[in-house]
Enzyme design. Structure first.
Site, PDB file in Angstrom:
ATOM      1  N   CYS A  29       0.817  -1.221   0.000  1.00  0.00           N
ATOM      2  CA  CYS A  29       0.000   0.000   0.000  1.00  0.00           C
ATOM      3  C   CYS A  29       0.848   1.267   0.000  1.00  0.00           C
ATOM      4  O   CYS A  29       0.557   2.226  -0.731  1.00  0.00           O
ATOM      5  CB  CYS A  29      -0.947  -0.003   1.199  1.00  0.00           C
ATOM      6  SG  CYS A  29      -0.169  -0.472   2.754  1.00  0.00           S
TER       7      CYS A  29
ATOM      8  N   HIS B  93      -2.605   6.594   4.324  1.00  0.00           N
ATOM      9  CA  HIS B  93      -1.164   6.590   4.572  1.00  0.00           C
ATOM     10  C   HIS B  93      -0.565   7.908   4.073  1.00  0.00           C
ATOM     11  O   HIS B  93      -0.919   8.393   2.990  1.00  0.00           O
ATOM     12  CB  HIS B  93      -0.479   5.445   3.815  1.00  0.00           C
ATOM     13  CG  HIS B  93      -0.742   4.087   4.386  1.00  0.00           C
ATOM     14  ND1 HIS B  93      -1.473   3.863   5.527  1.00  0.00           N
ATOM     15  CD2 HIS B  93      -0.342   2.861   3.939  1.00  0.00           C
ATOM     16  CE1 HIS B  93      -1.508   2.554   5.779  1.00  0.00           C
ATOM     17  NE2 HIS B  93      -0.836   1.928   4.824  1.00  0.00           N
TER      18      HIS B  93
END
Length: 344
Positions: free
Chosen positions: A130, A242
């Site tokens: 990710c 993130h």
């Protein structure tokens, strides 16, 4: 005639997001099947305005299925992806099981779409980590323009990257702080509520963690093996999204303004970069969005040809589910797959 799609790991965070995104983007599927382990058989999951009953992976026949979106973890993928691929079904795998296999393409469609052509060797395509996915989306146009020599990245990764258990632990610990209950630690190595943890995945012999190694290895595989990259991966008390502080050293000169212009035009990127209060993106604002957001673009005077920037994305979407669906769309766009039912 549309495609038959199976989502493996449909009860997890990423599996549910895959179902949402397939429907949102109008993927041409005549049939979508939700699969998980036997213990989840019969669980209901949403696909648009429909409800799907989860079937057991162990009992499912993939011979008439075109694409399997796999989000069931590395061990399951190692066992099942080759079996599924041998039945003529293309596996797009979200785990780390196949990312470093030379015969398996590792794909971010905005970065290396041409690499997908080699998927037939094993009928498996790997989705990157990710934190790598959003990083390479931002690096690609800059590398093409000025050739990246070295990258230093610090990640600030949300608890959803550790699955539902990570999200539950942040919620439960936060509540415990406010009501003065004892705080228990299960998923993470230290308390995550109102704290940050510089440790994601296992430690390796060189002192880096596996998460940090993934970012380094995957960037080299997808973008350029000559790029030098070092990473510090940190878990932060954020539910979704993130963030990354990225410092880049280039071979050729490039100004912050040139970088801004390039990134504004680059696929998958959205530049929000005003030098004023709130003129940047935070993970909270990225949740539920498809773009990789780039802010705080500035020149780094400590090295020749240096830039610093801030990169944010929804890790469940671009970091996982969205990228997997985009890979499926790429297969269609390049004419690499046709529905089995149509072929029959």
């Amino acid at each position: 005639m549309g495609f038959k799609i199976a989502v493996v790991g449909a009860t997890g965070n990423v599996g549910r997001e895959m179902l949402n995104i397939l429907e949102e983007r109008g993927f041409p599927a005549d049939e979508v099947v939700a699969l998980a382990s036997r213990r989840s058989q019969g669980t209901e999951v949403s696909y648009g305005d429909r409800t799907l009953k989860v079937q057991a992976l162990e009992n499912y026949d993939f011979s008439d299925t075109d694409i399997a979106l796999m989000s069931a973890g590395g061990n399951v993928s190692k066992e099942w992806s080759p079996r599924i691929g041998q039945q003529g079904c293309v596996v797009i795998d979200n785990s780390s099981a196949w990312r470093y296999d030379a015969e398996v393409p590792l794909i971010v469609p905005e970065v290396n779409p041409e690499a997908v052509d080699g998927f037939r060797k094993k009928n498996i395509i790997a989705n990157p980590n990710c934190s790598t996915a959003q990083l390479v989306v931002a690096l690609k146009p800059l590398h093409e323009r000025a050739t990246i020599k070295r990258v230093v990245v610090a990640t600030y990764q949300s608890v959803s990257g550790a699955g539902k258990e990570g999200m539950d632990e942040l919620f439960e610990q936060t509540r415990a702080v406010f009501v003065a209950d004892p705080i228990s630690t299960k998923k993470f190595t230290k308390r995550i509520a109102f704290n940050v943890i510089p440790h994601i995945d296992v430690f390796m012999e060189d002192g880096y963690t596996k998460e940090e190694w993934k970012v380094m290895a995957e960037t080299k595989k997808m973008l350029d093996p000559k790029i030098k990259l070092t990473c510090t991966a940190v878990r932060v008390p954020v539910f979704i999204g993130h963030s990354e502080a990225v410092n880049i050293e280039f071979e050729k000169p490039i100004t912050a303004e040139e970088a801004r212009d390039l990134l504004r035009e680059a696929p998958g990127c959205l530049v929000i970069d005003k030098q004023e209060d709130g003129g940047y993106i935070t993970p909270y604002e990225s949740a539920g969005e498809d773009a990789t957001y780039i802010s705080r673009i500035r020149e780094d005077a400590t090295v020749e040809n240096g830039l610093s920037l801030w990169v944010v994305a929804d890790n469940l979407r671009k970091g996982a589910a969205l990228n997997a669906v985009q890979i499926a769309e790429l297969l269609l766009a390049r004419g690499l797959i046709t529905p089995k039912k149509q072929a029959a």
